[in-house]
Design a protein around this motif. Structure first.
Motif, mmCIF file in Angstrom:
data_model
loop_
_atom_site.group_PDB
_atom_site.id
_atom_site.type_symbol
_atom_site.label_atom_id
_atom_site.label_comp_id
_atom_site.label_asym_id
_atom_site.label_seq_id
_atom_site.Cartn_x
_atom_site.Cartn_y
_atom_site.Cartn_z
ATOM 1 N N TYR A 46 -2.170 13.728 -6.964
ATOM 2 C CA TYR A 46 -1.953 12.354 -6.483
ATOM 3 C C TYR A 46 -3.196 11.832 -5.770
ATOM 4 C CZ TYR A 46 0.134 8.240 -4.399
ATOM 5 O OH TYR A 46 0.403 6.941 -4.050
ATOM 6 N N ASN A 50 -5.342 8.753 -7.113
ATOM 7 C CA ASN A 50 -5.306 7.566 -6.269
ATOM 8 C C ASN A 50 -6.712 7.132 -5.861
ATOM 9 O OD1 ASN A 50 -3.598 5.645 -4.869
ATOM 10 N ND2 ASN A 50 -4.273 6.608 -2.969
ATOM 11 N N SER A 53 -8.936 5.965 -8.896
ATOM 12 C CA SER A 53 -8.485 4.724 -9.543
ATOM 13 C C SER A 53 -9.244 3.500 -9.042
ATOM 14 C CB SER A 53 -6.979 4.521 -9.321
ATOM 15 O OG SER A 53 -6.703 4.245 -7.955
ATOM 16 N N GLU A 210 1.805 3.731 2.062
ATOM 17 C CA GLU A 210 1.866 4.182 0.670
ATOM 18 C C GLU A 210 3.287 4.625 0.318
ATOM 19 O OE1 GLU A 210 -0.534 5.025 -2.918
ATOM 20 O OE2 GLU A 210 -1.038 4.065 -1.023
ATOM 21 N N LYS A 244 -1.871 -2.852 -2.938
ATOM 22 C CA LYS A 244 -0.732 -2.387 -3.731
ATOM 23 C C LYS A 244 0.557 -3.206 -3.543
ATOM 24 C CE LYS A 244 -2.241 2.356 -4.578
ATOM 25 N NZ LYS A 244 -1.887 3.785 -4.492
#
Length: 604
Positions: A46, A50, A53, A210, A244
Motif C-alpha cells: 500500500y 500510494n 502514484s 486516509e 483524495k
C-alpha cells in the motif's frame, strides 16, 4: 558488489532511457516471521503504491494485472528468480520488479529487498532495511529512493512533498487500516469487516484522513452515497488541500449526474496532484456525457499520457467515437481495453455488440463466447450469441449465393441470375437445423439466467416458430406476453401459431387484443388474410367497442381505444374531445395525457 551494482544501474538506465515512465511490478513480500505479521506485506504494498502514484515518472502495475501474471506463472509472493522476473515483465510490461521477505527482529521489522531488471532477469540490487514496527513508511521511502537511483527518474519538489505525507503516527491505527485494505482486496470481501477495521483505525487516530477516505470509498462501492459523502466532506473540512476526498466526492456527483459539481472536484484533484490520471479519465467520461467531444479527447489523451495501461480510458475512447457516430472506428479502442483487461465482461460485451452492429459477426461471436467461458449463465451474452449465430449464418449464405451469381453471370444471363439471387440465398436445410438448435440453446440459457428477459423469451418463441415446433412456440409467446403485456408482435405471432395449427378462433382472439392495444393497425389494414377469408375484423372490433361504450359511457379503457381509432383515422378533434373527458374523470391518466399531448403538438 558495489561495482557490479553500478554496472547494472548503467545498463538499466540505458534500457529505459527511451521510455516516458518506469513501470514497476510490486511483488508481495513474504512473511518469514509469525503469522501475526502477515499484514506487513499489505502495508508495504500500500505504501509503495500510494507514494509512487504521485510521481509522474513511475507507473505501478495494477493489482488485477499482477494477479493475472501470478496465476500464469504459479508464483505469488517472496523473492523472484531471474526466470520469474522475466515472466512478470513479459506479462505485465513492467521494467523493474521489487520483491523480498521480512521478519521480526527484537523490536524491529527486518526487510530483505530485491530489485530485478525484468527485461533480462538480472538482479540489479539487494539490500536489508530495518525499521521499527511503527515505521514502515520509512522503509517504503528507502525502497523508493533506491528505485529513483536505479531508474534515473527525476522527482519534482511537489511530488516529493506528496510522497512524504504521513498517513498516521499510530501503529495500531495503521495495522487496522492495512488489514481493512487487505480484506477489501479479497475476491469476496466481507464489507462489514472492512468497515469495522477502518473504523478501528479512525478510533485509534482521529486524524487518520486516509482511513476516512477509504471508508468513504467502501460506502461508495456499496452505493451508500450519503454516508460516503459525509466522509469526504469531513476530510475536506479538516484538510482542504488533500486531493483524495475531492476525487471521492466527484465520483458521487458523477453518479448523481451533478456533472458541474463533479467537474469542479476533479479539477481540484488535478490542482493538488497533476499526476492523478483517474481525475482526467473521469473528466473525459463526463465530457462525453455532456457532448463536449473535443474536450473529452483532450482529457482522455492526458489520462493516457499519465497511465497508458489503464483499460477504462480506451473504453471511453470507444464510447467517444460511438457518440460521434464512428461505430467501426471505435473497435480498435474497445479491443485495446479488452487486451488490457481481458476478464472485464462489460468491455467484452460492448466490443461484441459493436462487432455485431458493424456486421462483423464472427468476431462478435468470439467475444460472446469468451464471456460465456468466464460466466456461462450470462444472460445478455447468451442472447447476443443467439442472434449473432443467425446473422452469421444468413451472411455466409448471402456471400456464397452472391459469389455463385458472379461466377454464373455472363452476357444475357446476368439478369436471369440476378433474379435467381434471392432464391439461392436460403440457408441450407442441414445447416439451418444446426443454426436453430444453437439459437435455441443460447436463448434458453439467457431466459433461464434472467426469467423476465423479454427479448430472449420472444426470440426463443420465434426460433421455435421457424423450426415448426408450434407447441413450444405457443408456450414461449404466451410467456413473452406475461412479461410484456403490451408487446403487439407477441400477440400477432401467437395468432400466426394458431393459424398454422388451424385454431382460427384463438387467432381472432389475439387480433382482438391487438386492437385494444393499438387499433390504428386495423385502421390501416382492416381485413385479415386468405386463411380467414379476408374477414373485416376492424368492423367487428369497432362494433364491439361501440357496444361497450354504449353500455358504460364512462369506461376509461374503451374511451381511450376509441380516441386512438379516431386519431388513426385523422379525426384528431374527436380524439381530443374524448381524451379530455377521460382526463376530467382521471386527471393523472398517463396514456390519455400522452396521446392528447401528441395531438396538440401536431396542431402547432
Amino acid at each position: 558488489m558495489i561495482r557490479k551494482f553500478f554496472i547494472f544501474i548503467l545498463i538499466f538506465i540505458t534500457i529505459l532511457s527511451a521510455q516516458d515512465k518506469r513501470k514497476v511490478a510490486l511483488v508481495p513480500f513474504e512473511n518469514k516471521g509469525p503469522a501475526s505479521l502477515n499484514w506487513i506485506s499489505g502495508g508495504i504494498e500500500y505504501l509503495l503504491s500510494n507514494k509512487l502514484s504521485v510521481a509522474s515518472g513511475f507507473y505501478v502495475i495494477d493489482r488485477r494485472t499482477m494477479k493475472r501474471a501470478f496465476s500464469e506463472i504459479g508464483f505469488n509472493k517472496g523473492v523472484t528468480s531471474d526466470r520469474i522476473a522475466i515472466q512478470i515483465g513479459r506479462i505485465t510490461g513492467a521494467e523493474v520488479a521489487v520483491s523480498g521477505t521480512y521478519t521480526d527482529s527484537a523490536s524491529q521489522i527486518k526487510l530483505s529487498v530485491y530489485y530485478y531488471n525484468t527485461n533480462n532477469g538480472n538482479r540489479i540490487y539487494q539490500e536489508t532495511i530495518a525499521v521499527g514496527k511503527g515505521e514502515l513508511s520509512n522503509a517504503a521511502d528507502k525502497i523508493i529512493q533506491q528505485l529513483i537511483l536505479i531508474s534515473g527518474v527525476p522527482v519534482s519538489d511537489m511530488e516529493k512533498n506528496l510522497m512524504s505525507r504521513m498517513l498516521t503516527r499510530k501503529p495500531k491505527a495503521f495495522e487496522s487500516f492495512i488489514k481493512a485494505y487487505m480484506e477489501n482486496n479479497k475476491p469476496r470481501p466481507n464489507t462489514d469487516i472492512v468497515i469495522g477495521l477502518f473504523r478501528q483505525a479512525i478510533m485509534a487516530d482521529k486524524n487518520f484522513w486516509e482511513a476516512y477516505y477509504n471508508l468513504g470509498i467502501v460506502y461508495f462501492n456499496a452505493k451508500k452515497y450519503d454516508k460516503a459523502l459525509q466522509q469526504f466532506n469531513k476530510i475536506i473540512a479538516a484538510l482542504p488541500d488533500f486531493d483524495k476526498p475531492y476525487y471521492g466526492r466527484g465520483l458521487i456527483y458523477e453518479k448523481q449526474k451533478k456533472y458541474d459539481l463533479a467537474i469542479k472536484d476533479f479539477e481540484q484533484v488535478i490542482d493538488f496532484n497533476p499526476n492523478d490520471f483517474k481525475a482526467y479519465y473521469n473528466l473525459g467520461k463526463i465530457s462525453i456525457k455532456n457532448k463536449q467531444y473535443t474536450q473529452a479527447r483532450k482529457y482522455l489523451d492526458k489520462a493516457t499520457e499519465l497511465n497508458p495501461e489503464y483499460a477504462p480510458i480506451y473504453f471511453e475512447y470507444g464510447n467517444l467515437l460511438v457518440a460521434q457516430g464512428n461505430m467501426r472506428k471505435s473497435i480498435n479502442d474497445y479491443r485495446k481495453a479488452v487486451e488490457l483487461d481481458p476478464n472485464n465482461i462489460k468491455f467484452r460485451q460492448t466490443l461484441g455488440e459493436v462487432y455485431y452492429r458493424s456486421q462483423i459477426y464472427y468476431n462478435a461471436l468470439v467475444e460472446f463466447d469468451a464471456i460465456l467461458k468466464m460466466k456461462p449463465n450470462h444472460a445478455v451474452a447468451n442472447f447476443m450469441r443467439g442472434v449473432t449465430i443467425y446473422k452469421q449464418a444468413v451472411l455466409e449464405e448471402l456471400v456464397e449465393a452472391f459469389l455463385d451469381m458472379l461466377n454464373e453471370a455472363s452476357g444475357t444471363k446476368k439478369a436471369e441470375t440476378s433474379r435467381q439471387f434471392k432464391k439461392n440465398t436460403a440457408i441450407d436445410p442441414v445447416k439451418k437445423k444446426k443454426v436453430y438448435e444453437d439459437m435455441v440453446a443460447a436463448f434458453t440459457k439467457a431466459a433461464q439466467a434472467r426469467p423476465k428477459f423479454m427479448q430472449a423469451t420472444f426470440n426463443l418463441a420465434l426460433t421455435y416458430l421457424e423450426m415448426g415446433d408450434y407447441n413450444r412456440a405457443e408456450q414461449y409467446f404466451k410467456k413473452t406476453i406475461q412479461i410484456a403485456p403490451t408487446l403487439i408482435k407477441a400477440y400477432t405471432k401467437l395468432a400466426e401459431v394458431y393459424e398454422k395449427t388451424g385454431r382460427l378462433p384463438l387467432a381472432i382472439e389475439q387480433y382482438r387484443k391487438v386492437f385494444y392495444l393499438e387499433p390504428g393497425i386495423f385502421v390501416r389494414q382492416p381485413t385479415l388474410g386468405p386463411e380467414h377469408h379476408y374477414r373485416n375484423v376492424f368492423k367487428e372490433f369497432l362494433s364491439e367497442l361501440n357496444a361497450k361504450i354504449k353500455r358504460n359511457p364512462n369506461d376509461v379503457r374503451s374511451n381511450i381505444v376509441l380516441a386512438k381509432v379516431f386519431k388513426a383515422q385523422g379525426y384528431n378533434g374527436k380524439a381530443a374531445n374524448i381524451l379530455r373527458k377521460v382526463l376530467s374523470r382521471q386527471p393523472n391518466n398517463r396514456e390519455a395525457k400522452s396521446i392528447l399531448a401528441a395531438i396538440e403538438k401536431g396542431r402547432r
